[in-house]
Structures are given as C-alpha cells and as structure tokens.
Design a protein around this motif. Sequence first.
Motif, PDB file in Angstrom:
ATOM      1  N   LEU A 198       7.801  -3.480  -6.092  1.00 47.06           N
ATOM      2  CA  LEU A 198       6.423  -2.996  -5.993  1.00 47.06           C
ATOM      3  C   LEU A 198       6.102  -2.018  -7.114  1.00 47.06           C
ATOM      4  O   LEU A 198       6.938  -1.207  -7.502  1.00 47.06           O
ATOM      5  N   THR A 199       4.885  -2.105  -7.604  1.00 46.31           N
ATOM      6  CA  THR A 199       4.426  -1.136  -8.610  1.00 46.31           C
ATOM      7  C   THR A 199       4.083   0.178  -7.910  1.00 46.31           C
ATOM      8  O   THR A 199       3.919   0.231  -6.681  1.00 46.31           O
ATOM      9  N   ARG A 200       3.919   1.218  -8.691  1.00 46.45           N
ATOM     10  CA  ARG A 200       3.529   2.528  -8.152  1.00 46.45           C
ATOM     11  C   ARG A 200       2.200   2.416  -7.393  1.00 46.45           C
ATOM     12  O   ARG A 200       2.032   2.975  -6.322  1.00 46.45           O
ATOM     13  N   SER A 201       1.271   1.663  -7.957  1.00 47.54           N
ATOM     14  CA  SER A 201      -0.029   1.477  -7.318  1.00 47.54           C
ATOM     15  C   SER A 201       0.106   0.757  -5.971  1.00 47.54           C
ATOM     16  O   SER A 201      -0.555   1.124  -4.999  1.00 47.54           O
ATOM     17  N   GLN A 202       0.959  -0.252  -5.922  1.00 48.76           N
ATOM     18  CA  GLN A 202       1.179  -0.978  -4.666  1.00 48.76           C
ATOM     19  C   GLN A 202       1.839  -0.078  -3.627  1.00 48.76           C
ATOM     20  O   GLN A 202       1.495  -0.133  -2.438  1.00 48.76           O
ATOM     21  N   VAL A 203       2.783   0.743  -4.065  1.00 51.63           N
ATOM     22  CA  VAL A 203       3.433   1.690  -3.151  1.00 51.63           C
ATOM     23  C   VAL A 203       2.398   2.674  -2.622  1.00 51.63           C
ATOM     24  O   VAL A 203       2.350   2.961  -1.423  1.00 51.63           O
ATOM     25  N   LEU A 204       1.541   3.168  -3.512  1.00 53.09           N
ATOM     26  CA  LEU A 204       0.496   4.107  -3.101  1.00 53.09           C
ATOM     27  C   LEU A 204      -0.461   3.458  -2.101  1.00 53.09           C
ATOM     28  O   LEU A 204      -0.813   4.056  -1.080  1.00 53.09           O
ATOM     29  N   ASP A 205      -0.870   2.216  -2.380  1.00 52.92           N
ATOM     30  CA  ASP A 205      -1.762   1.495  -1.460  1.00 52.92           C
ATOM     31  C   ASP A 205      -1.125   1.353  -0.080  1.00 52.92           C
ATOM     32  O   ASP A 205      -1.769   1.605   0.943  1.00 52.92           O
ATOM     33  N   ALA A 206       0.135   0.944  -0.057  1.00 57.28           N
ATOM     34  CA  ALA A 206       0.836   0.739   1.213  1.00 57.28           C
ATOM     35  C   ALA A 206       1.031   2.071   1.948  1.00 57.28           C
ATOM     36  O   ALA A 206       0.859   2.137   3.171  1.00 57.28           O
ATOM     37  N   ALA A 207       1.356   3.118   1.209  1.00 59.11           N
ATOM     38  CA  ALA A 207       1.527   4.434   1.824  1.00 59.11           C
ATOM     39  C   ALA A 207       0.217   4.917   2.432  1.00 59.11           C
ATOM     40  O   ALA A 207       0.194   5.434   3.556  1.00 59.11           O
ATOM     41  N   LEU A 208      -0.868   4.717   1.716  1.00 58.36           N
ATOM     42  CA  LEU A 208      -2.174   5.148   2.211  1.00 58.36           C
ATOM     43  C   LEU A 208      -2.561   4.388   3.474  1.00 58.36           C
ATOM     44  O   LEU A 208      -3.045   4.982   4.444  1.00 58.36           O
ATOM     45  N   ARG A 209      -2.331   3.079   3.487  1.00 59.91           N
ATOM     46  CA  ARG A 209      -2.634   2.298   4.701  1.00 59.91           C
ATOM     47  C   ARG A 209      -1.840   2.827   5.892  1.00 59.91           C
ATOM     48  O   ARG A 209      -2.378   2.978   6.988  1.00 59.91           O
ATOM     49  N   ARG A 210      -0.577   3.124   5.669  1.00 59.24           N
ATOM     50  CA  ARG A 210       0.266   3.631   6.756  1.00 59.24           C
ATOM     51  C   ARG A 210      -0.205   5.013   7.210  1.00 59.24           C
ATOM     52  O   ARG A 210      -0.284   5.290   8.412  1.00 59.24           O
ATOM     53  N   LEU A 211      -0.493   5.892   6.257  1.00 57.23           N
ATOM     54  CA  LEU A 211      -0.946   7.236   6.612  1.00 57.23           C
ATOM     55  C   LEU A 211      -2.318   7.212   7.280  1.00 57.23           C
ATOM     56  O   LEU A 211      -2.608   8.060   8.125  1.00 57.23           O
ATOM     57  N   ASN A 212      -3.165   6.253   6.917  1.00 56.80           N
ATOM     58  CA  ASN A 212      -4.456   6.116   7.590  1.00 56.80           C
ATOM     59  C   ASN A 212      -4.262   5.810   9.067  1.00 56.80           C
ATOM     60  O   ASN A 212      -5.026   6.281   9.905  1.00 56.80           O
ATOM     61  N   MET A 263       8.263  10.808   5.335  1.00 54.74           N
ATOM     62  CA  MET A 263       8.529  10.066   4.104  1.00 54.74           C
ATOM     63  C   MET A 263       9.538   8.945   4.369  1.00 54.74           C
ATOM     64  O   MET A 263       9.393   7.846   3.837  1.00 54.74           O
ATOM     65  N   ALA A 264      10.547   9.199   5.197  1.00 60.14           N
ATOM     66  CA  ALA A 264      11.538   8.162   5.501  1.00 60.14           C
ATOM     67  C   ALA A 264      10.878   6.998   6.240  1.00 60.14           C
ATOM     68  O   ALA A 264      11.112   5.830   5.912  1.00 60.14           O
ATOM     69  N   ASP A 265      10.051   7.307   7.228  1.00 63.18           N
ATOM     70  CA  ASP A 265       9.355   6.258   7.970  1.00 63.18           C
ATOM     71  C   ASP A 265       8.324   5.545   7.089  1.00 63.18           C
ATOM     72  O   ASP A 265       8.095   4.350   7.233  1.00 63.18           O
ATOM     73  N   LEU A 266       7.740   6.298   6.188  1.00 60.47           N
ATOM     74  CA  LEU A 266       6.784   5.720   5.250  1.00 60.47           C
ATOM     75  C   LEU A 266       7.479   4.687   4.363  1.00 60.47           C
ATOM     76  O   LEU A 266       6.980   3.572   4.193  1.00 60.47           O
ATOM     77  N   ALA A 267       8.626   5.057   3.831  1.00 58.72           N
ATOM     78  CA  ALA A 267       9.392   4.122   2.995  1.00 58.72           C
ATOM     79  C   ALA A 267       9.741   2.868   3.777  1.00 58.72           C
ATOM     80  O   ALA A 267       9.574   1.742   3.286  1.00 58.72           O
ATOM     81  N   ALA A 268      10.203   3.043   5.013  1.00 56.95           N
ATOM     82  CA  ALA A 268      10.566   1.890   5.848  1.00 56.95           C
ATOM     83  C   ALA A 268       9.346   1.017   6.121  1.00 56.95           C
ATOM     84  O   ALA A 268       9.436  -0.213   6.060  1.00 56.95           O
ATOM     85  N   ALA A 269       8.207   1.634   6.395  1.00 62.06           N
ATOM     86  CA  ALA A 269       6.986   0.866   6.677  1.00 62.06           C
ATOM     87  C   ALA A 269       6.525   0.091   5.445  1.00 62.06           C
ATOM     88  O   ALA A 269       5.976  -1.006   5.570  1.00 62.06           O
ATOM     89  N   ILE A 270       6.751   0.650   4.275  1.00 61.26           N
ATOM     90  CA  ILE A 270       6.367  -0.017   3.027  1.00 61.26           C
ATOM     91  C   ILE A 270       7.342  -1.145   2.707  1.00 61.26           C
ATOM     92  O   ILE A 270       6.995  -2.106   2.033  1.00 61.26           O
ATOM     93  N   GLY A 271       8.561  -0.993   3.204  1.00 58.80           N
ATOM     94  CA  GLY A 271       9.596  -2.003   2.926  1.00 58.80           C
ATOM     95  C   GLY A 271      10.440  -1.659   1.716  1.00 58.80           C
ATOM     96  O   GLY A 271      10.970  -2.538   1.046  1.00 58.80           O
ATOM     97  N   ILE A 272      10.531  -0.374   1.434  1.00 55.22           N
ATOM     98  CA  ILE A 272      11.364   0.099   0.331  1.00 55.22           C
ATOM     99  C   ILE A 272      12.288   1.186   0.851  1.00 55.22           C
ATOM    100  O   ILE A 272      12.089   1.720   1.943  1.00 55.22           O
TER     101      ILE A 272
END
Length: 187
Positions: free
Chosen positions: A2-16, A23-32
């Motif tokens: 994933l690109t930085r932008s894709q990681v940011l998009d996925a993180a934002l969706r999860r945080l929304n 951060m650990a759960d965020l990484a897992a939710a993103i799949g990284i």
Amino acid sequence: MLTRSQVLDAALRRLNSDPTTSMADLAAAIGIGRATLNRHFASRDALLREIGERALDHWSRSQDETGMVAAGESGDPERIRNCLRELTTWFVENADEFAYALANNRMEAMPELMARTNELIDREVEFYACAQRAGVLRSDLPARWIEHTVYGLMIAAREALRRGDVARRDLDALVFSTLLVGTGDSR
C-alpha cells in the motif's frame, strides 16, 4: 504494498468508525503490520496531523471551487445563495469523509493546523457577513455565530450518518434547509 496515501485513506476510514482505535489495531484493520504503519507515520500525532492537513485541504478547496470570495463580493443574493448551497454540499462531504478530524481535540493542540483552521474560518465568516448584507442570511445574528451553527450542523450530519439516522443522499438538502431556516432572513 500500500502507498502512504492508501494507508492514510484506510486509517481514516477506520478512525471514522472507531475513533479510539489503537495504532496496533489500526494496522491490523488496514491489513499491514505495526512496523509498516510506523514507517508511514512515526506516531499517532503524525497520523493525526496528516489527516488534519488533508481535511483542511478539502475545506480550502471547497471555498476556492465554489467561488465563495467572489460570490460574497458580488453582493448578488442569488449567486450567494447558490454558493452557500454548494458549500453545504462540500461541508457534508467533508463531515462524511473526515468525521474523525471534525471534532478531534488532539488536532486542536497542533498550532499549524489551528492557524490554518482559523484562516479558513475567517474567510467563511466574511462570506456569511456578505450573505447577511445581501439579505440571504439573517442580519440580527453575529456572522461568527452562523459559522458556529454551520460547524454544529456538520457535527449533526456526521452523527446522523454514523448512526444511520439519515440517508446520505438526503443529507445535503437537510443541512442546507436547516441552515436557511435557522439563519435565513425571514423578511
């Protein structure tokens, strides 16, 4: 990868959907892995700063692309009302896409984000004052109060979407009509 932008998009969706995600759960939710997330964003504050910058970019683009300043300066009530309608659509989109950033107190502690936020607010307040002079918005309210009202409507929009109380397709019209009824000139 994933690109930085894709990681940011996925993180934002999860945080929304869950603003308390670690951060650990965020990484897992993103799949990284957590290490990969940390390569992109060294800390939660670094991630929040970039989310805030992206939200502010969207907000600034809304002001520019709707021609807010020129519409306000025109004094033309129809042009101002149309611009206000377009701005409302952008604001609802911003509340939907950047729900997490809309009311995050940690971002408010970042001086560079707050300075830019205040500049954007000041531009909008001036537009609302122009709308008042043109008779589109009530002149008996402080223009800054109208700005606070718009912000409150965005929080309401975010919550209505999050809870499923309102269909997304109906939200632009609901917010715009609520704004005009609450702050519109009733003469």
